[in-house]
Scaffold this motif. Structure first.
Motif, short mmCIF file in Angstrom:
data_model
loop_
_atom_site.label_atom_id
_atom_site.label_comp_id
_atom_site.label_asym_id
_atom_site.label_seq_id
_atom_site.Cartn_x
_atom_site.Cartn_y
_atom_site.Cartn_z
N PRO A 31 0.81 -1.22 0.00
CA PRO A 31 0.00 0.00 0.00
C PRO A 31 0.84 1.28 0.00
CG PRO A 31 -0.07 -1.04 2.17
CD PRO A 31 0.71 -1.95 1.28
N HIS A 32 2.16 1.12 0.15
CA HIS A 32 3.03 2.29 0.10
C HIS A 32 3.96 2.28 -1.11
CE1 HIS A 32 1.80 4.18 3.81
NE2 HIS A 32 1.72 2.97 4.35
N MET A 51 5.43 0.34 6.49
CA MET A 51 4.67 0.33 7.74
C MET A 51 4.65 -1.06 8.37
SD MET A 51 0.78 0.36 6.18
CE MET A 51 -0.06 -0.02 7.69
N ALA A 55 2.17 -7.49 4.08
CA ALA A 55 1.46 -7.96 2.89
C ALA A 55 2.42 -8.53 1.85
CB ALA A 55 0.63 -6.82 2.29
N ASN A 58 3.89 -11.91 2.93
CA ASN A 58 2.82 -12.90 2.92
C ASN A 58 2.50 -13.38 1.51
OD1 ASN A 58 0.77 -14.43 4.11
ND2 ASN A 58 -0.74 -12.81 3.85
N ASN A 59 2.72 -12.51 0.52
CA ASN A 59 2.37 -12.85 -0.86
C ASN A 59 3.56 -13.16 -1.75
OD1 ASN A 59 -0.70 -12.63 -1.61
ND2 ASN A 59 -0.30 -11.15 0.02
N CYS A 73 -1.23 -4.10 16.95
CA CYS A 73 -1.88 -3.02 16.23
C CYS A 73 -1.06 -1.74 16.25
CB CYS A 73 -3.27 -2.77 16.78
SG CYS A 73 -3.24 -1.99 18.40
N GLY A 74 0.05 -1.71 17.00
CA GLY A 74 0.92 -0.55 16.92
C GLY A 74 0.44 0.67 17.69
N CYS A 75 -0.55 0.50 18.55
CA CYS A 75 -0.90 1.65 19.39
C CYS A 75 -0.14 1.53 20.70
CB CYS A 75 -2.40 1.75 19.63
SG CYS A 75 -3.11 0.34 20.47
N TRP B 101 -8.48 -4.08 7.68
CA TRP B 101 -7.29 -3.29 7.92
C TRP B 101 -6.67 -3.55 9.29
CZ3 TRP B 101 -3.44 -1.99 5.88
CH2 TRP B 101 -2.74 -0.80 6.04
N ALA B 103 -4.94 -5.04 12.44
CA ALA B 103 -3.89 -6.05 12.56
C ALA B 103 -4.46 -7.37 13.06
CB ALA B 103 -2.81 -5.56 13.51
N LYS B 106 -5.35 -9.94 10.59
CA LYS B 106 -4.34 -10.67 9.83
C LYS B 106 -4.54 -12.17 9.91
CE LYS B 106 -0.53 -7.48 10.48
NZ LYS B 106 0.87 -7.35 10.84
N LYS B 107 -4.77 -12.63 11.12
CA LYS B 107 -4.84 -14.08 11.29
C LYS B 107 -6.16 -14.64 10.82
CE LYS B 107 -1.51 -14.20 14.99
NZ LYS B 107 -1.64 -12.97 15.79
N GLN B 136 -7.22 -5.14 -1.77
CA GLN B 136 -5.76 -5.15 -1.65
C GLN B 136 -5.30 -5.26 -0.20
OE1 GLN B 136 -3.79 -1.95 -3.76
NE2 GLN B 136 -1.95 -2.22 -2.52
N ALA B 139 -4.28 -8.53 1.50
CA ALA B 139 -2.97 -9.15 1.27
C ALA B 139 -2.18 -9.32 2.58
CB ALA B 139 -2.15 -8.32 0.29
N ILE B 140 -2.51 -8.51 3.58
CA ILE B 140 -1.85 -8.63 4.87
C ILE B 140 -2.07 -10.03 5.46
CG2 ILE B 140 -1.89 -7.75 7.25
CD1 ILE B 140 -2.69 -5.03 6.03
N GLY B 141 -3.25 -10.58 5.22
CA GLY B 141 -3.54 -11.90 5.77
C GLY B 141 -3.65 -12.99 4.72
N VAL B 142 -4.01 -12.61 3.50
CA VAL B 142 -4.28 -13.61 2.47
C VAL B 142 -3.09 -13.77 1.53
CG1 VAL B 142 -5.80 -14.26 0.57
CG2 VAL B 142 -6.73 -13.02 2.54
N LEU B 160 -7.41 -0.75 -3.23
CA LEU B 160 -7.40 -0.63 -1.77
C LEU B 160 -8.76 -0.23 -1.24
CD1 LEU B 160 -4.17 1.31 -0.71
CD2 LEU B 160 -4.81 -0.97 -0.02
N VAL B 182 -2.19 3.82 -0.42
CA VAL B 182 -3.01 4.16 0.74
C VAL B 182 -3.07 5.68 0.92
CG1 VAL B 182 -1.12 4.03 2.42
CG2 VAL B 182 -3.44 3.54 3.15
N GLY B 309 -1.53 3.72 16.51
CA GLY B 309 -2.19 2.43 16.27
C GLY B 309 -3.26 2.49 15.19
N THR B 311 -3.11 4.63 12.39
CA THR B 311 -2.70 5.19 11.10
C THR B 311 -2.20 4.11 10.15
OG1 THR B 311 -0.34 5.43 11.47
CG2 THR B 311 -1.75 7.13 12.42
N PRO B 312 -2.32 4.32 8.86
CA PRO B 312 -1.81 3.31 7.92
C PRO B 312 -0.39 3.64 7.45
CG PRO B 312 -3.22 4.81 6.76
CD PRO B 312 -3.11 5.34 8.17
N PHE B 313 0.44 4.23 8.26
CA PHE B 313 1.81 4.45 7.80
C PHE B 313 2.86 4.32 8.89
CE2 PHE B 313 0.47 8.60 9.22
CZ PHE B 313 1.62 9.23 9.69
#
Ligand code: SF4
Ligand code: SF4
Lengths: 97, 348
Positions: A31-32, A51, A55, A58-59, A73-75, B101, B103, B106-107, B136, B139-142, B160, B182, B309, B311-313
């Motif tokens: 995504p980046h 980040m 992904a 995994n792929n 989750c990074g918080c 989205w 985390a 993911k599993k 898209q 993809a983090i989990g699949v 996305l 993103v 926690g 944000t997507p970056f």
């Protein structure tokens, strides 16, 4: 993302170019937009934007990519909990979520 | 069928060789909007789900595309409202009601789960092609390349954002760079604010009684008047801090200097803290004002840091790094603020 940059040099992202078979999956899913294909090999073009979502790794059909496998989750609350867990050896949930 | 109710977002059934498939509305109704508010404020939490399985939009045939999504209702809603001009099958994977989205998703959002739903829905009897269009983010989990072996279908990654699905289909199922990149717009950030604030309720109600008690301590051991008056001031400072860290910091994110969130929260807290001590009653002495300011800064820095926690970056490694720097400052600041707050009545 151009308008958002995070801490440089922090992400754990490794690419084994020798193992890469040039399928382009990592280029597609990131995504980046961190990967690009050149002569059938993937290359990292913007390392610091990663980040650690995982992904790409995994792929990748040949496991040529390694990303920090910790998938919290990074918080801040999550990380404090995980630090406490490391010290006490137990799963804790001091802070909500 | 006795005992069954039809979901409000279903407006009919499509006959298929594998039985009837519910057809979804492509516009959102009042019930959907209400549910969205509940989910966005954290009242429904992440547990806002619909039943997994096969749905459809329009009048799909055996050649129509199959779009995969999570069974988090907001993900499902954002997909179906883009399908008003499309005939498509929608395969909803059981991600335990967690959005694609997150985390934690993911599993649960995995190739195994999709393969399971493909088989359960008897998808190969319904469509003649063998292609699944995945969001898209999934993809983090699949691991899409493993789908073929698991269920006979190929996974291709769509855009996305569900909003780009119509353009993606028109482009011959090709996503361009903007569709794959993103974004984190001010609207996207604002939508996260209620959850950020609601996450803090529990801690807030633990802290408030403590603030009142500390505020009552003084030269005459415990003053009820000070407890109420100074207590309210302290609670006001706490609310100011939360607004600075969990609302202003996310919304103003790209315009606040610095990259680390604890510093962004610290800056916002610094400004808001100054505004607060200017507005608060002038009876407060220098020491009390200093204490209030420090308190706002420390709490705003922490709550601002917690936004990483959402944000997507931000990478987890980066967040750990900044927390090692931020936490001591926040903790020290808060502690000093409390000490000053307790000492102030004795000095005056
Ligand atoms: S971990 Fe995520 S952000 Fe980092 S390179 Fe891989 S896909 Fe891109
Ligand atoms: S996914 Fe793996 S094999 Fe494919 S291009 Fe990327 S690194 Fe190379």
């Amino acid at each position: 993302m151009k308008e958002f940059r995070y801490i440089d040099g922090a992400a754990i992202l490794k690419l084994n170019e020798e193992a890469c078979v040039g399928c382009g999956n990592c280029v597609t899913v990131c995504p980046h937009r961190i990967f690009a294909l050149h002569d059938k090999k993937a290359g990292i073009v913007d390392y610091d934007a990663c980040m650690e979502c995982g992904a790409c790794a995994n792929n990748c059909p040949v496991a040529a990519i390694y990303v920090n496998p910790d998938d919290g989750c990074g918080c801040a609350a999550y990380i404090i909990n995980s630090w406490i867990s490391k010290v006490t050896g137990k799963r804790v949930n001091m802070f909500n979520n | 069928m006795p005992g069954y109710t039809v979901n409000p977002f279903v407006d009919g059934f499509q006959e298929t060789p594998a039985g009837p498939v519910p057809r979804v509305k492509t516009s959102l109704g009042p019930a959907d909007h209400l549910g969205t508010i509940r989910a966005r404020t954290g009242i429904a939490g992440n547990q806002y789900k619909i039943n997994p399985g096969l749905y459809c939009a329009g009048n799909p045939s055996s050649h129509s595309p199959v779009l995969v999504t999570a069974n988090y209702k907001l993900s499902f809603d954002s997909l179906r409202k883009e399908l008003s001009n499309l005939d498509a099958w929608i395969l909803v994977a059981d991600t335990r009601g967690i959005n694609v989205w997150c985390a934690a998703g993911k599993k649960t959002f995995s190739a195994d789960e999709i393969a399971l739903q493909v088989k359960r829905a008897k998808l190969s009897a319904i469509v003649s092609h063998r292609q699944l269009i995945l969001p898209q983010f999934a993809a983090i989990g699949v691991a899409a390349h493993t789908l073929q072996k698991k269920c006979g279908f190929n996974g291709v990654f769509g855009p996305l954002r569900a909003a780009d699905i119509p353009r993606f289909m028109k482009n011959g199922r090709q996503a361009d760079e903007p569709m794959r990149t993103v974004t984190f717009t001010v609207t996207e950030r604002s939508l996260l604010v209620p959850v950020e604030i609601c996450m803090l309720w529990k801690v807030f109600f633990l802290v408030v009684p403590g603030l009142f008690i500390l505020s009552g301590i003084g030269p005459d051991i415990f003053s009820f008047k000070a407890c109420v008056e100074r207590g309210l001031t302290a609670v006001g400072a706490t609310v100011t801090a939360i607004l600075a860290g969990s609302m202003l910091t996310p919304i103003l994110l790209p315009w606040i200097p610095g990259r680390q969130f604890w510093l962004k929260g610290l800056l916002t807290g610094g400004v808001m803290g100054l505004a607060f001590i200017f507005l608060v009653n002038d009876q407060a002495g220098v020491m009390e004002k200093g204490s209030l300011w420090l308190w706002v800064v420390a709490i705003a820095s922490y709550t601002g840091m917690n936004f990483t926690g959402a944000t997507p970056f931000t990478s987890l490694s980066g967040v750990e790094k900044e927390m090692q720097r931020g936490l001591p400052v926040q903790f020290g600041g808060a502690l000093l603020a409390i000490v000053l707050w307790i000492v102030a009545p004795f000095v005056n």
